[in-house]
Design a protein around this motif. Structure first.
Motif, PDB file in Angstrom:
ATOM      1  N   GLY A  84       0.657  -1.205  -0.076  1.00 30.06           N
ATOM      2  CA  GLY A  84       0.214   0.100  -0.148  1.00 30.06           C
ATOM      3  C   GLY A  84       0.815   1.151   0.017  1.00 30.06           C
ATOM      4  O   GLY A  84       2.071   1.193   0.349  1.00 30.06           O
ATOM      5  N   ILE A  85       0.299   2.335  -0.477  1.00 29.99           N
ATOM      6  CA  ILE A  85       1.016   3.601  -0.537  1.00 29.99           C
ATOM      7  C   ILE A  85       0.147   4.850  -0.558  1.00 29.99           C
ATOM      8  O   ILE A  85      -0.841   4.615  -1.105  1.00 29.99           O
ATOM      9  CB  ILE A  85       2.292   3.676  -1.817  1.00 29.99           C
ATOM     10  N   ASP A  86       0.480   5.733   0.126  1.00 28.56           N
ATOM     11  CA  ASP A  86      -0.037   7.024  -0.246  1.00 28.56           C
ATOM     12  C   ASP A  86       0.797   8.069  -0.923  1.00 28.56           C
ATOM     13  O   ASP A  86       1.811   8.247  -0.426  1.00 28.56           O
ATOM     14  CB  ASP A  86      -0.454   7.896   1.347  1.00 28.56           C
ATOM     15  N   SER A  87       0.476   7.983  -2.299  1.00 30.92           N
ATOM     16  CA  SER A  87       1.417   8.707  -3.219  1.00 30.92           C
ATOM     17  C   SER A  87       1.549  10.269  -2.810  1.00 30.92           C
ATOM     18  O   SER A  87       2.380  10.863  -3.404  1.00 30.92           O
ATOM     19  CB  SER A  87       0.991   8.496  -4.503  1.00 30.92           C
ATOM     20  N   ILE A  88       0.681  10.781  -2.402  1.00 33.32           N
ATOM     21  CA  ILE A  88       0.745  12.230  -1.829  1.00 33.32           C
ATOM     22  C   ILE A  88       1.759  12.484  -0.778  1.00 33.32           C
ATOM     23  O   ILE A  88       2.791  13.328  -0.991  1.00 33.32           O
ATOM     24  CB  ILE A  88      -0.525  12.864  -1.465  1.00 33.32           C
ATOM     25  N   SER A  89       1.869  11.736   0.268  1.00 29.70           N
ATOM     26  CA  SER A  89       2.824  12.011   1.297  1.00 29.70           C
ATOM     27  C   SER A  89       4.195  11.216   1.084  1.00 29.70           C
ATOM     28  O   SER A  89       5.088  11.419   1.643  1.00 29.70           O
ATOM     29  CB  SER A  89       2.168  11.783   2.711  1.00 29.70           C
ATOM     30  N   GLY A  90       3.857   9.945   0.466  1.00 33.07           N
ATOM     31  CA  GLY A  90       4.853   9.213   0.302  1.00 33.07           C
ATOM     32  C   GLY A  90       5.052   8.154   1.093  1.00 33.07           C
ATOM     33  O   GLY A  90       5.955   7.267   1.239  1.00 33.07           O
ATOM     34  N   LYS A  91       4.026   8.046   2.151  1.00 28.24           N
ATOM     35  CA  LYS A  91       3.915   7.044   3.194  1.00 28.24           C
ATOM     36  C   LYS A  91       3.867   5.769   2.639  1.00 28.24           C
ATOM     37  O   LYS A  91       2.688   5.528   1.748  1.00 28.24           O
ATOM     38  CB  LYS A  91       2.785   7.312   4.062  1.00 28.24           C
ATOM     39  N   GLY A  92       4.639   4.791   2.744  1.00 30.64           N
ATOM     40  CA  GLY A  92       4.501   3.528   2.302  1.00 30.64           C
ATOM     41  C   GLY A  92       5.572   3.364   1.091  1.00 30.64           C
ATOM     42  O   GLY A  92       5.667   2.112   0.578  1.00 30.64           O
TER      43      GLY A  92
END
Ligand SMILES: Nc1nc2c(ncn2[C@@H]2O[C@H](COP(=O)(O)OP(=O)(O)O)[C@@H](O)[C@H]2O)c(=O)[nH]1
Ligand SMILES: [Mg+2]
Length: 278
Positions: A84-92
Motif C-alpha cells: 500500500g502507498i499514499d502517493s501524496i505524502s509518500g507514506k509506504g
C-alpha cells in the motif's frame, strides 16, 4: 449502462499495453485502496501476467487501515505481491521499493546465471483513470527525476525514469479501463471518480454515497451536516443536507443537483473522512 469508453479506445489501450509490456520485467498494477477489487479489469491483467505482477493499493490515506490490511492479505492469499502507498505524502514508498526489488531478484539471478550483467529492473505502471499513476510515479521519483533516454533498438523511443540505481519506470503508464460487472460496482467507480461524468448522474452517485455512509455507520452525516434523523429515504436525507448547506432554489426548494456535486467533491477530496468500499 453507458460508459464513456468507446471500443476504439479500448482496442488502442489494449494494443499499447500488449506492446509496452514486452519491454518490462514487472507490471505494477495500481488499485484504489478503497475498492481494490472493483477497479480491476481481469482481461487486461491477464496480459500483465506475462510479467511479474505487483499490486499496489494507492490512496491508503483515504481508506481504513484495517480494511487495507485485509485487502492486501487477500491478494497475498492468492499468491500475489501487494503493498500500500499514499502517493501524496509518500507514506509506504519504502515498502513499495522493497517489494519491487524482491520481485526483481529472480530476474537478476537469471541474468547472472546466464553470465550477463544485471541491469536495472524495468517496470510499467498500469491502472484505470484517476487511480494515481502520475502521482505515484512522481512520488517515487521525487527530486531524483532523471530520464535515462531512449534506448535505440530495444525500447523503440520509450523514455525511462530512473528511481534509485536499480529501478527504471516506463514514463508512460498503461491506461486500463475498468470492467463494470454490476450496478453497485459502477456506482463505486463513479464515486471514486474512475468512470467519467457522462456515465452517471451526480445525484444517483450522491445517494449511493449517503447509503454507504449510513450502512457503515460512519458519523459524518450527523457530525458534519448536523443531521439527527437518518430513518428516512435517501432523497430526503440529501434534501436535509441541501437545507443545512443553504443550497436552495429560487422557490426555496432544496437544490439537490448542487448538493450532490459538492458532496461528491468533498468526498473525493477526503473531506468526509476515510472509507473502504469493497
Ligand atoms: N489522497 C490521495 N490522492 C491521490 C493519491 N494519489 C493520487 N491522488 C490524487 O488522485 C487524482 C488522480 O491522480 P493522477 O496521478 O492524475 O491519476 P492518473 O490518471 O492515474 O495518472 C489526483 O487528484 C491526485 O492528486 C494518494 O495516494 N492519496
Ligand atoms: Mg496521469
Amino acid at each position: 449502462m453507458s460508459i464513456n469508453w468507446f471500443p476504439g479506445h479500448m482496442v488502442k489501450a489494449r494494443r499499447e499495453i500488449e506492446e509496452n509490456i514486452k519491454l518490462v520485467d514487472i507490471a505494477v498494477i495500481l488499485l484504489d485502496a478503497r475498492a481494490p477489487f472493483s477497479c480491476r479489469n481481469m482481461e487486461l491483467e491477464k496480459i500483465a501476467r506475462r510479467k511479474t505482477v505487483i499490486y499496489i493499493l494507492n490512496k491508503t490515506d483515504l481508506a481504513f487501515s484495517a480494511a487495507t490490511r485485509e485487502y492486501k492479505r487477500r491478494f497475498k492469499n492468492e499468491g500475489y505481491t501487494a503493498a500500500g502507498i499514499d502517493s501524496i505524502s509518500g507514506k509506504g514508498s519504502k515498502e513499495v521499493l522493497q517489494v519491487i526489488q524482491n520481485a526483481y531478484q529472480p530476474h537478476a539471478e537469471e541474468m547472472l546465471r546466464k553470465g550477463r550483467r544485471v541491469r536495472p529492473a524495468r517496470i510499467m505502471v498500469m491502472g484505470v483513470p484517476n487511480i494515481g499513476k502520475s502521482t505515484f510515479l512522481n512520488c517515487l521519483v521525487g527530486q531524483k527525476i532523471a530520464k535515462t533516454g531512449a534506448k535505440p533498438g530495444i525500447t523503440r523511443g520509450k523514455q525511462w525514469i530512473r528511481v534509485k540505481d536499480d529501478i527504471e519506470f516506463m514514463d508512460t503508464p498503461g491506461l486500463m479501463w475498468p470492467k463494470i460487472g454490476d450496478e453497485e460496482q459502477g456506482l463505486k467507480l463513479a464515486l471514486l471518480n474512475i468512470v467519467g461524468e457522462n456515465a452517471y448522474q451526480d445525484y444517483d452517485v450522491a445517494l449511493y454515497l449517503i447509503k454507504v455512509l449510513i450502512d457503515k455507520s460512519l458519523p459524518v452525516l450527523q457530525e458534519k451536516f448536523k443531521l439527527k434523523d437518518l430513518e428516512k429515504p435517501l432523497e430526503a436525507i440529501l434534501a436535509d443536507i441541501s437545507r443545512h448547506r443553504g443550497h436552495l432554489l429560487k422557490g426555496g426548494e432544496p437544490d439537490l443537483e448542487t448538493t450532490s456535486k459538492v458532496l461528491l467533491q468533498e468526498f473525493r477530496n477526503g473531506k468526509l473522512g476515510r472509507i473502504s468500499l469493497d
